[in-house]
Motif scaffolding. Structure first.
Motif, PDB file in Angstrom:
ATOM      1  N   CYS A 297     -44.102  -3.164  19.482  1.00 45.10           N
ATOM      2  CA  CYS A 297     -42.686  -2.987  19.814  1.00 45.10           C
ATOM      3  C   CYS A 297     -41.974  -4.334  19.897  1.00 45.10           C
ATOM      4  N   ALA A 298     -42.648  -5.337  20.459  1.00 40.61           N
ATOM      5  CA  ALA A 298     -42.049  -6.667  20.542  1.00 40.61           C
ATOM      6  C   ALA A 298     -41.814  -7.250  19.151  1.00 40.61           C
ATOM      7  N   ALA A 299     -42.763  -7.051  18.249  1.00 36.99           N
ATOM      8  CA  ALA A 299     -42.607  -7.561  16.883  1.00 36.99           C
ATOM      9  C   ALA A 299     -41.429  -6.902  16.178  1.00 36.99           C
ATOM     10  N   VAL A 300     -41.259  -5.594  16.371  1.00 37.23           N
ATOM     11  CA  VAL A 300     -40.141  -4.893  15.736  1.00 37.23           C
ATOM     12  C   VAL A 300     -38.809  -5.389  16.296  1.00 37.23           C
ATOM     13  N   LEU A 301     -38.734  -5.543  17.610  1.00 37.70           N
ATOM     14  CA  LEU A 301     -37.495  -6.015  18.229  1.00 37.70           C
ATOM     15  C   LEU A 301     -37.178  -7.457  17.825  1.00 37.70           C
ATOM     16  N   ILE A 302     -38.195  -8.305  17.779  1.00 37.24           N
ATOM     17  CA  ILE A 302     -37.976  -9.699  17.383  1.00 37.24           C
ATOM     18  C   ILE A 302     -37.563  -9.781  15.917  1.00 37.24           C
ATOM     19  N   LEU A 303     -38.193  -8.978  15.072  1.00 40.87           N
ATOM     20  CA  LEU A 303     -37.823  -8.957  13.660  1.00 40.87           C
ATOM     21  C   LEU A 303     -36.378  -8.517  13.472  1.00 40.87           C
ATOM     22  N   PHE A 304     -35.995  -7.465  14.162  1.00 38.57           N
ATOM     23  CA  PHE A 304     -34.624  -6.975  14.053  1.00 38.57           C
ATOM     24  C   PHE A 304     -33.629  -8.015  14.563  1.00 38.57           C
ATOM     25  N   THR A 305     -33.942  -8.656  15.701  1.00 35.97           N
ATOM     26  CA  THR A 305     -33.041  -9.655  16.268  1.00 35.97           C
ATOM     27  C   THR A 305     -32.911 -10.865  15.352  1.00 35.97           C
ATOM     28  N   ALA A 306     -34.034 -11.300  14.771  1.00 39.03           N
ATOM     29  CA  ALA A 306     -33.990 -12.461  13.880  1.00 39.03           C
ATOM     30  C   ALA A 306     -33.185 -12.164  12.619  1.00 39.03           C
ATOM     31  N   LEU A 307     -33.302 -10.968  12.087  1.00 43.56           N
ATOM     32  CA  LEU A 307     -32.542 -10.617  10.894  1.00 43.56           C
ATOM     33  C   LEU A 307     -31.048 -10.525  11.180  1.00 43.56           C
ATOM     34  N   VAL A 308     -30.702  -9.959  12.335  1.00 42.63           N
ATOM     35  CA  VAL A 308     -29.289  -9.833  12.687  1.00 42.63           C
ATOM     36  C   VAL A 308     -28.673 -11.197  12.971  1.00 42.63           C
ATOM     37  N   ALA A 309     -29.417 -12.041  13.686  1.00 38.33           N
ATOM     38  CA  ALA A 309     -28.889 -13.360  14.048  1.00 38.33           C
ATOM     39  C   ALA A 309     -29.005 -14.369  12.923  1.00 38.33           C
ATOM     40  N   GLY A 310     -29.738 -14.038  11.883  1.00 35.65           N
ATOM     41  CA  GLY A 310     -29.907 -14.959  10.769  1.00 35.65           C
ATOM     42  C   GLY A 310     -30.824 -16.124  11.081  1.00 35.65           C
ATOM     43  N   LYS A 311     -31.769 -15.908  11.994  1.00 31.80           N
ATOM     44  CA  LYS A 311     -32.703 -16.961  12.371  1.00 31.80           C
ATOM     45  C   LYS A 311     -33.974 -16.858  11.527  1.00 31.80           C
ATOM     46  N   GLU A 312     -34.680 -17.971  11.444  1.00 29.99           N
ATOM     47  CA  GLU A 312     -35.940 -18.000  10.699  1.00 29.99           C
ATOM     48  C   GLU A 312     -37.009 -17.247  11.481  1.00 29.99           C
ATOM     49  N   LEU A 313     -37.688 -16.356  10.814  1.00 26.10           N
ATOM     50  CA  LEU A 313     -38.719 -15.557  11.455  1.00 26.10           C
ATOM     51  C   LEU A 313     -40.029 -16.328  11.474  1.00 26.10           C
ATOM     52  N   SER A 314     -40.662 -16.378  12.660  1.00 29.38           N
ATOM     53  CA  SER A 314     -41.925 -17.085  12.825  1.00 29.38           C
ATOM     54  C   SER A 314     -42.771 -16.349  13.849  1.00 29.38           C
ATOM     55  N   ILE A 315     -44.083 -16.462  13.668  1.00 28.88           N
ATOM     56  CA  ILE A 315     -44.993 -15.821  14.612  1.00 28.88           C
ATOM     57  C   ILE A 315     -44.963 -16.508  15.976  1.00 28.88           C
ATOM     58  N   ASP A 316     -44.420 -17.728  16.024  1.00 35.40           N
ATOM     59  CA  ASP A 316     -44.279 -18.408  17.309  1.00 35.40           C
ATOM     60  C   ASP A 316     -43.344 -17.650  18.251  1.00 35.40           C
ATOM     61  N   LEU A 317     -42.413 -16.911  17.706  1.00 37.84           N
ATOM     62  CA  LEU A 317     -41.492 -16.138  18.536  1.00 37.84           C
ATOM     63  C   LEU A 317     -42.211 -15.042  19.306  1.00 37.84           C
ATOM     64  N   LEU A 318     -43.365 -14.646  18.811  1.00 34.16           N
ATOM     65  CA  LEU A 318     -44.118 -13.570  19.450  1.00 34.16           C
ATOM     66  C   LEU A 318     -45.195 -14.086  20.401  1.00 34.16           C
ATOM     67  N   PHE A 319     -45.883 -15.168  20.011  1.00 29.31           N
ATOM     68  CA  PHE A 319     -47.053 -15.601  20.780  1.00 29.31           C
ATOM     69  C   PHE A 319     -46.898 -16.967  21.466  1.00 29.31           C
ATOM     70  N   SER A 320     -45.919 -17.748  21.093  1.00 30.52           N
ATOM     71  CA  SER A 320     -45.791 -19.072  21.688  1.00 30.52           C
ATOM     72  C   SER A 320     -44.845 -19.036  22.883  1.00 30.52           C
ATOM     73  N   TRP A 321     -45.291 -19.612  23.997  1.00 35.01           N
ATOM     74  CA  TRP A 321     -44.446 -19.651  25.175  1.00 35.01           C
ATOM     75  C   TRP A 321     -43.383 -20.747  25.076  1.00 35.01           C
ATOM     76  N   ARG A 322     -43.538 -21.647  24.145  1.00 35.21           N
ATOM     77  CA  ARG A 322     -42.557 -22.732  23.996  1.00 35.21           C
ATOM     78  C   ARG A 322     -41.240 -22.241  23.403  1.00 35.21           C
ATOM     79  N   SER A 323     -41.244 -21.065  22.788  1.00 34.93           N
ATOM     80  CA  SER A 323     -40.000 -20.533  22.218  1.00 34.93           C
ATOM     81  C   SER A 323     -39.080 -19.973  23.299  1.00 34.93           C
ATOM     82  N   LEU A 324     -39.637 -19.655  24.455  1.00 33.21           N
ATOM     83  CA  LEU A 324     -38.838 -19.104  25.545  1.00 33.21           C
ATOM     84  C   LEU A 324     -38.342 -20.252  26.424  1.00 33.21           C
ATOM     85  N   ARG A 325     -37.111 -20.649  26.190  1.00 32.05           N
ATOM     86  CA  ARG A 325     -36.502 -21.750  26.930  1.00 32.05           C
ATOM     87  C   ARG A 325     -35.155 -21.295  27.471  1.00 32.05           C
TER      88      ARG A 325
END
Length: 203
Positions: free
Chosen positions: A35-63
């Motif tokens: 579910c997190a992957a689907v939500l992150i994918l949808f958000t990245a596509l809408v916002a026009g951001k680069e999709l990366s697996i770091d958004l799902l598993f890296s804690w450094r992306s949450l700032r």
């Protein structure tokens, strides 16, 4: 004389089965990441951001000092709301919700630490995990209690009555006045109720 052991409650062994608990944890964890992957994918596509697996598993992306970090935080909170549905379907017991919710977030901590090669040191990440676990636990307990307290229906239906008819009456019980026919309590023969005026005439 040896003390007799109390027989186990029906279903207790099945509820405490390690295999069943492990399978539930695996399914919930996979659903959590799916579910997190689907939500992150949808958000990245809408916002026009680069999709990366770091958004799902890296804690450094949450700032907390970037727009991407706050957006990911909102996505993870929405993900915890979605997982309440899986908890309701798979667990369905309010007293087990806290254990499974904490287990999901603990496994997420381990996975994130292994992927990032470091234990999370971002306070925003820890605050988000506390918020996510609180939302998942509170709503999960409420949903499971709502399901547990639902009235049990045995399939019995009241006989349909025509419109405009008076209140339903039981045979031989509700017919306390006037004339009526019914069957005796022992089921043998019929009886007829007579009015008080007719009874006084016979006397």
């Amino acid at each position: 004389m040896p003390r007799r052991r109390r027989p186990p409650r029906p279903g207790a062994l099945a509820d405490l089965s390690p295999t069943r608990i492990l399978s539930q944890i695996v399914v919930l964890q996979l659903a959590y990441y799916a579910c997190a992957a689907v939500l992150i994918l949808f958000t990245a596509l809408v916002a026009g951001k680069e999709l990366s697996i770091d958004l799902l598993f890296s804690w450094r992306s949450l700032r907390g000092d970037t727009t991407v970090g706050w957006t990911l935080g909102l996505v993870w909170v929405l993900n915890s709301l979605t997982c309440v549905v899986f908890i309701l379907l798979l667990i369905a017991r309010s007293k087990l919700v806290l254990d499974f919710a904490l287990t999901i977030h603990f496994i997420h901590l381990v996975v994130t630490s292994l992927y990032s090669h470091a234990v999370p040191t971002n306070l925003f990440w820890w605050a988000l995990q506390v918020c996510s676990a609180t939302v998942m636990t509170s709503l999960g307990v409420w949903a499971c209690q709502w399901r547990e307290l639902r009235p049990i229906s045995f399939g019995a239906k009241a006989p349909a009555r025509p419109q405009g008819s008076g209140p339903a009456q039981d045979d031989g019980v509700g017919e306390s006045r006037g004339r009526g026919r019914g069957r005796g309590r022992d089921g043998a023969g019929e009886y007829e109720l007579a009015s008080m005026g007719q009874e006084s005439d016979h006397v």
